[in-house]
Motif scaffolding. Structure first.
Motif, PDB file in Angstrom:
ATOM      1  N   THR A 135       0.857  -1.138   0.128  1.00  0.00           N
ATOM      2  CA  THR A 135      -0.122   0.059  -0.080  1.00  0.00           C
ATOM      3  C   THR A 135       0.996   1.168  -0.137  1.00  0.00           C
ATOM      4  OG1 THR A 135      -1.610  -1.208   1.326  1.00  0.00           O
ATOM      5  CG2 THR A 135      -1.915   1.288   1.155  1.00  0.00           C
ATOM      6  N   ILE A 136       0.602   2.299  -0.885  1.00  0.00           N
ATOM      7  CA  ILE A 136       1.506   3.331  -1.020  1.00  0.00           C
ATOM      8  C   ILE A 136       0.649   4.555  -0.747  1.00  0.00           C
ATOM      9  CG2 ILE A 136       2.862   4.514  -2.942  1.00  0.00           C
ATOM     10  CD1 ILE A 136       2.315   2.098  -4.480  1.00  0.00           C
ATOM     11  N   ALA A 151       5.701   6.976   1.058  1.00  0.00           N
ATOM     12  CA  ALA A 151       5.818   5.642   1.826  1.00  0.00           C
ATOM     13  C   ALA A 151       5.105   4.495   1.531  1.00  0.00           C
ATOM     14  CB  ALA A 151       5.959   5.991   3.442  1.00  0.00           C
ATOM     15  N   ILE A 152       5.506   3.204   1.803  1.00  0.00           N
ATOM     16  CA  ILE A 152       5.013   1.970   1.484  1.00  0.00           C
ATOM     17  C   ILE A 152       4.870   1.136   2.626  1.00  0.00           C
ATOM     18  CG2 ILE A 152       5.470   0.043   0.148  1.00  0.00           C
ATOM     19  CD1 ILE A 152       6.279   1.537  -2.344  1.00  0.00           C
ATOM     20  N   GLU A 163       8.839   0.607   3.518  1.00  0.00           N
ATOM     21  CA  GLU A 163       9.829   0.771   2.503  1.00  0.00           C
ATOM     22  C   GLU A 163       9.719   2.007   1.633  1.00  0.00           C
ATOM     23  OE1 GLU A 163      12.385  -0.791   1.365  1.00  0.00           O
ATOM     24  OE2 GLU A 163      12.387  -2.472   2.630  1.00  0.00           O
ATOM     25  N   ASN A 164      10.755   2.526   1.034  1.00  0.00           N
ATOM     26  CA  ASN A 164      10.692   3.312   0.014  1.00  0.00           C
ATOM     27  C   ASN A 164      10.087   4.902   0.675  1.00  0.00           C
ATOM     28  OD1 ASN A 164      11.998   1.583  -1.611  1.00  0.00           O
ATOM     29  ND2 ASN A 164       9.954   1.834  -3.238  1.00  0.00           N
ATOM     30  N   ALA A 189       2.294   4.185   7.079  1.00  0.00           N
ATOM     31  CA  ALA A 189       2.693   2.819   6.539  1.00  0.00           C
ATOM     32  C   ALA A 189       2.826   1.801   7.799  1.00  0.00           C
ATOM     33  CB  ALA A 189       4.055   2.835   5.776  1.00  0.00           C
ATOM     34  N   THR A 190       3.504   2.525   8.755  1.00  0.00           N
ATOM     35  CA  THR A 190       3.630   1.623  10.013  1.00  0.00           C
ATOM     36  C   THR A 190       2.264   1.162  10.766  1.00  0.00           C
ATOM     37  OG1 THR A 190       5.835   2.881  10.455  1.00  0.00           O
ATOM     38  CG2 THR A 190       4.629   1.472  12.268  1.00  0.00           C
TER      39      THR A 190
END
Length: 267
Positions: A182-183, A196-197, A208-209, A229-230
């Motif tokens: 999920t982005i 973030a991903i 990630e990213n 993301a977290t």
């Protein structure tokens, strides 16, 4: 030799890295398998070369930068065996990042360069942390235009010089949407400035990213996108292999440093 703590003769003793062992055997095992999933998921969805075996996993998305392509060790075996196996199973003329959760011997004789020993950091779902704030508008990405915005921020904000000038599709294929990741993108109006991903695998959220455009630094965008993301899967632990610059941000969000991993790069 008899001892009350020795197991019966012939009993199988788990090391924690057997292929059929449950991912939840340990938090470290979950993190290893989540990174292996990250290495293969995008390539598999895009119809690009990938491999997932007992000892390692890897995927090849392009030919212009090592962070486009990942090889991840899943067991504490000789890394030279993985490198030779990867040369057979994946295209052998592209750069890649080799991630080992264990210390390795010198791999320069195999054409790799040592990139560093980033810490694996993890946040448990029971951790109580005040959410960060930002003046950016955070949007979950669901279409190809947003995916291109996220890709631009990663390539120019991280940055990835090998993938510049920016062209959509070098890092994110449209098949990336709706998969295991999920982005999010943080916008100022219609201008994408942070991303973030969250990659969901092995009952763990891999962050990630995370990237922020230089013009947006100091506005809390990186922390806010990392938080999105977290906490996307609130009942799962979250993990990240952190850069030096990112560690203080992750610590403020409740992440703890568990151990250092090893990163090599094949140029």
């Amino acid at each position: 030799m008899a001892s009350s703590i020795l197991p019966p003769e012939g009993e199988t003793l788990a090391t924690g890295w057997e292929p059929d062992l449950a991912p939840a055997d340990s938090l470290i095992r979950q993190a290893v398998l989540a990174h292996a999933s990250w290495a293969t998921d995008a390539a598999r969805r895009a119809g690009k070369p990938w491999y997932d075996g007992d000892a390692w996993a890897g995927g090849i998305l392009g030919d212009r930068g090592p962070l486009t392509n990942w090889v991840v060790a899943k067991q504490p075996v000789d890394p030279a065996e993985i490198i030779l196996d990867a040369a057979r199973e994946l295209p052998n003329n592209v750069p890649y990042l080799f991630l080992s959760p264990w210390p390795t011997r010198d791999l320069r004789e195999h054409g790799l360069g040592l990139a560093g020993h980033p810490p694996l950091m993890m946040r448990l779902p029971s951790t109580s942390t005040t959410p960060p704030v930002t003046d950016l508008e955070i949007r979950e990405i669901t279409d190809e235009a947003g995916l291109a915005d996220a890709e631009r921020v990663v390539i120019e904000g991280y940055p990835f010089p090998e993938l510049q000038p920016f062209q959509p599709g070098a890092l994110y294929d449209p098949t990336f949407l709706g998969g295991g990741s999920t982005i999010w993108v943080g916008y100022d109006g219609d201008v994408p400035l942070a991303t973030a991903i969250a990659h969901n695998a092995a009952s763990l959220t891999l962050v990630e990213n995370v990237a922020v455009m230089p013009a947006a630094r100091g506005r809390g965008g990186g922390a806010a996108l990392t938080w999105a993301a977290t906490t996307h899967h609130p009942d799962q632990p979250a993990a990240v292999t952190a850069s030096d610059a990112g560690q203080p941000v992750y610590e403020r969000l409740g992440f703890l440093r568990l151990e250092r991993w090893t990163v090599w790069v094949r140029p």
